[in-house]
Design a protein around this motif. Structure first.
Motif, PDB file in Angstrom:
ATOM      1  N   GLU A   1     -11.428   2.619 -20.812  1.00 31.11           N
ATOM      2  CA  GLU A   1     -12.852   2.594 -20.470  1.00 31.11           C
ATOM      3  C   GLU A   1     -13.340   1.229 -19.984  1.00 31.11           C
ATOM      4  N   GLU A   2     -12.808   0.147 -20.560  1.00 28.36           N
ATOM      5  CA  GLU A   2     -13.303  -1.190 -20.229  1.00 28.36           C
ATOM      6  C   GLU A   2     -12.518  -1.868 -19.104  1.00 28.36           C
ATOM      7  N   VAL A   3     -11.533  -1.168 -18.545  1.00 25.18           N
ATOM      8  CA  VAL A   3     -10.664  -1.776 -17.533  1.00 25.18           C
ATOM      9  C   VAL A   3     -11.310  -1.707 -16.153  1.00 25.18           C
ATOM     10  N   THR A   4     -11.216  -2.808 -15.410  1.00 24.36           N
ATOM     11  CA  THR A   4     -11.510  -2.811 -13.979  1.00 24.36           C
ATOM     12  C   THR A   4     -10.177  -2.905 -13.257  1.00 24.36           C
ATOM     13  N   TYR A   5      -9.825  -1.871 -12.520  1.00 22.25           N
ATOM     14  CA  TYR A   5      -8.550  -1.869 -11.804  1.00 22.25           C
ATOM     15  C   TYR A   5      -8.701  -2.495 -10.422  1.00 22.25           C
ATOM     16  N   VAL A   6      -7.772  -3.363 -10.082  1.00 26.77           N
ATOM     17  CA  VAL A   6      -7.668  -3.908  -8.732  1.00 26.77           C
ATOM     18  C   VAL A   6      -6.500  -3.179  -8.093  1.00 26.77           C
ATOM     19  N   VAL A   7      -6.802  -2.316  -7.119  1.00 23.65           N
ATOM     20  CA  VAL A   7      -5.834  -1.354  -6.605  1.00 23.65           C
ATOM     21  C   VAL A   7      -5.293  -1.807  -5.249  1.00 23.65           C
ATOM     22  N   LEU A   8      -3.965  -1.931  -5.162  1.00 18.78           N
ATOM     23  CA  LEU A   8      -3.313  -2.296  -3.907  1.00 18.78           C
ATOM     24  C   LEU A   8      -2.900  -1.039  -3.151  1.00 18.78           C
ATOM     25  N   HIS A   9      -3.386  -0.898  -1.923  1.00 25.00           N
ATOM     26  CA  HIS A   9      -3.065   0.242  -1.072  1.00 25.00           C
ATOM     27  C   HIS A   9      -2.214  -0.229   0.105  1.00 25.00           C
ATOM     28  N   GLY A  10      -1.505   0.706   0.737  1.00 27.61           N
ATOM     29  CA  GLY A  10      -0.748   0.357   1.934  1.00 27.61           C
ATOM     30  C   GLY A  10       0.443   1.269   2.133  1.00 27.61           C
ATOM     31  N   ASN A  11       0.970   1.271   3.352  1.00 29.25           N
ATOM     32  CA  ASN A  11       2.109   2.108   3.692  1.00 29.25           C
ATOM     33  C   ASN A  11       3.350   1.742   2.885  1.00 29.25           C
ATOM     34  N   THR A  12       4.300   2.641   2.875  1.00 27.90           N
ATOM     35  CA  THR A  12       5.578   2.408   2.210  1.00 27.90           C
ATOM     36  C   THR A  12       6.233   1.135   2.742  1.00 27.90           C
ATOM     37  N   GLY A  13       6.706   0.283   1.824  1.00 29.01           N
ATOM     38  CA  GLY A  13       7.469  -0.898   2.209  1.00 29.01           C
ATOM     39  C   GLY A  13       6.666  -2.147   2.497  1.00 29.01           C
ATOM     40  N   VAL A  14       5.336  -2.113   2.321  1.00 30.17           N
ATOM     41  CA  VAL A  14       4.552  -3.307   2.637  1.00 30.17           C
ATOM     42  C   VAL A  14       4.646  -4.371   1.544  1.00 30.17           C
ATOM     43  N   GLY A  15       5.227  -4.003   0.390  1.00 25.47           N
ATOM     44  CA  GLY A  15       5.434  -5.009  -0.657  1.00 25.47           C
ATOM     45  C   GLY A  15       4.483  -4.928  -1.832  1.00 25.47           C
ATOM     46  N   LYS A  16       3.832  -3.800  -2.015  1.00 28.77           N
ATOM     47  CA  LYS A  16       2.857  -3.668  -3.105  1.00 28.77           C
ATOM     48  C   LYS A  16       3.512  -3.925  -4.468  1.00 28.77           C
ATOM     49  N   THR A  17       4.664  -3.283  -4.689  1.00 30.66           N
ATOM     50  CA  THR A  17       5.350  -3.445  -5.978  1.00 30.66           C
ATOM     51  C   THR A  17       5.780  -4.883  -6.201  1.00 30.66           C
ATOM     52  N   GLU A  18       6.300  -5.523  -5.156  1.00 29.33           N
ATOM     53  CA  GLU A  18       6.761  -6.912  -5.264  1.00 29.33           C
ATOM     54  C   GLU A  18       5.592  -7.859  -5.515  1.00 29.33           C
ATOM     55  N   ILE A  19       4.446  -7.589  -4.878  1.00 29.47           N
ATOM     56  CA  ILE A  19       3.247  -8.405  -5.121  1.00 29.47           C
ATOM     57  C   ILE A  19       2.801  -8.261  -6.577  1.00 29.47           C
ATOM     58  N   LEU A  20       2.834  -7.040  -7.088  1.00 30.78           N
ATOM     59  CA  LEU A  20       2.457  -6.814  -8.486  1.00 30.78           C
ATOM     60  C   LEU A  20       3.381  -7.576  -9.432  1.00 30.78           C
ATOM     61  N   LYS A  21       4.670  -7.595  -9.128  1.00 31.96           N
ATOM     62  CA  LYS A  21       5.623  -8.333  -9.965  1.00 31.96           C
ATOM     63  C   LYS A  21       5.297  -9.820  -9.970  1.00 31.96           C
ATOM     64  N   LYS A  22       4.940 -10.360  -8.801  1.00 30.01           N
ATOM     65  CA  LYS A  22       4.596 -11.787  -8.707  1.00 30.01           C
ATOM     66  C   LYS A  22       3.296 -12.069  -9.459  1.00 30.01           C
ATOM     67  N   LEU A  23       2.318 -11.179  -9.350  1.00 31.49           N
ATOM     68  CA  LEU A  23       1.071 -11.352 -10.084  1.00 31.49           C
ATOM     69  C   LEU A  23       1.321 -11.339 -11.590  1.00 31.49           C
ATOM     70  N   CYS A  24       2.217 -10.457 -12.021  1.00 26.31           N
ATOM     71  CA  CYS A  24       2.576 -10.387 -13.435  1.00 26.31           C
ATOM     72  C   CYS A  24       3.228 -11.689 -13.896  1.00 26.31           C
ATOM     73  N   GLN A  25       4.140 -12.221 -13.071  1.00 31.44           N
ATOM     74  CA  GLN A  25       4.797 -13.495 -13.388  1.00 31.44           C
ATOM     75  C   GLN A  25       3.780 -14.627 -13.501  1.00 31.44           C
ATOM     76  N   ASP A  26       2.712 -14.534 -12.722  1.00 29.66           N
ATOM     77  CA  ASP A  26       1.677 -15.569 -12.735  1.00 29.66           C
ATOM     78  C   ASP A  26       0.657 -15.378 -13.861  1.00 29.66           C
ATOM     79  N   GLY A  27       0.890 -14.377 -14.719  1.00 29.89           N
ATOM     80  CA  GLY A  27       0.045 -14.215 -15.890  1.00 29.89           C
ATOM     81  C   GLY A  27      -1.066 -13.193 -15.769  1.00 29.89           C
TER      82      GLY A  27
END
Length: 350
Positions: free
Chosen positions: A136-162
């Motif tokens: 209920e209290e979460v604000t989601y920042v949602v990454l959209h885009g075609n297959t292969g644009v790097g959404k998953t890899e960007i999320l991994k880097k964001l996770c590494q950055d805390g």
């Protein structure tokens, strides 16, 4: 007296021990639990058949006979776990015969043992009740885009950055498309998916959570409506990238595991209902000839991109980003987010 603990009350250094059969454990368990089965899959089938077709008492006796032979091994295994974890918490399907028996026995042998109230079923009740509340209290920042644009890899880097990240595809062990299981092995069950999502949201330290834009289904998994609706209300970022960059990224991801070649051919066979026989034969030849980059580009242009264009809901994107480098893309998003939420906080004060 046997200690009976509610999942919500678990504190300190403990280890959850799932004493159900390997098949039950593989289908779904509590994240972090280790499997120390009292009965293997075949033994469980035999005992279950006796329980249903003959009598409860006969089934219990058979279970005790089968487990009795394993007691020295089970004791040694539990003692090894106790060296690393102060408290051993046993659970079975419903907190019944299996977990009561082993936890009582181990406690009598000096192990700091307790039983999870309600077993796995009790834990599932906690997940079903609390997951919508946590969301209920979460604000989601949602990454959209075609297959292969790097959404998953960007999320991994964001996770590494805390930053907080909810990896829906990781929780499902599926990339969400017809070819989404290639190289990943068995997709997870709905129950295990929900458990992993619950665990992520329960442990979060911020209410700003990054997530990848998905259709309501990820393979056979259905995103819970409470999470889906909050994602729809979130902050939306469109990620774009050149075709060659996308093809290279897809190859890097799909070629990680052995046997992916056979999985690609199997997945192409599934595409026959969506493409002409001529195109499928051409793609199969590319796969056999190991022309994987050209195959990836062709599939994106002819299948994935048109499918995405027709199925993706059109959002008013809060930001658009062009990706040529994953690390730089993540940094750009981080900088933009800091400015956005700093401005929002200032507006709230005034």
């Amino acid at each position: 007296m046997l200690k009976n603990i509610d999942y919500r009350e678990l504190r300190g250094k403990f280890i959850l021990v799932d004493v159900r059969s390997p098949g039950e454990y593989e289908d779904a368990t509590i994240p972090g639990a280790v499997n120390v089965p009292l009965l293997d899959n075949e033994e469980r089938r035999i005992v279950g058949t006796i329980y249903v077709k003959e009598s409860v008492e006969k089934a219990k006796r058979m279970g005790l006979e089968l487990v009795g032979k394993k007691l020295p091994f089970l004791y040694d295994k539990i003692r090894e776990l106790e060296k690393e974890h102060k408290n051993i918490v046993f659970f079975c399907a419903r907190g019944g015969f299996r977990s009561v028996t082993i936890s009582t026995l181990m406690a009598s042998l000096g192990v700091n043992a307790s039983k999870l109230m309600g077993g796995y079923k009790g834990y599932r009740k906690v997940v079903n009740e609390e997951l919508p509340i946590l969301n209920e209290e979460v604000t989601y920042v949602v990454l959209h885009g075609n297959t292969g644009v790097g959404k998953t890899e960007i999320l991994k880097k964001l996770c590494q950055d805390g930053y907080e990240v909810l990896d829906l595809e990781g929780a499902a062990n599926h990339r969400g498309s017809l070819l989404g299981s290639v190289g990943l092995g068995q997709p997870r069950s709905q129950k295990q998916f929900e458990s992993l999502v619950y665990d992520t949201l329960r442990r979060r330290k911020s209410d700003i959570v990054f997530v990848e834009g998905e259709s309501r289904r990820i393979g056979n998994i259905v995103i819970p409506s409470s999470i889906w609706e909050r994602m729809e209300e979130g902050v939306h970022i469109l990620v774009q990238a050149p075709l060659e960059f996308r093809a290279n990224l897809i190859l890097k991801e799909y070629m990680k595991k052995e046997g992916f070649e056979k999985e690609i051919l199997f997945a192409l066979d599934l595409l026959k209902k969506y493409m002409s026989e001529e195109n499928i034969q051409r793609y199969e030849k590319m796969a056999v000839d190991k022309e994987y980059k050209e195959l990836a580009e062709q599939l994106m242009v002819k299948y994935y991109d048109p499918l995405y264009a027709s199925s993706e809901k059109k959002y008013e994107y809060n930001k658009k980003i062009e990706v040529n480098d994953i690390e730089k893309a993540a940094q750009d998003i981080e900088s933009w987010m800091k400015l956005r939420f700093r401005a929002s906080a200032a507006e709230a004060v005034t």
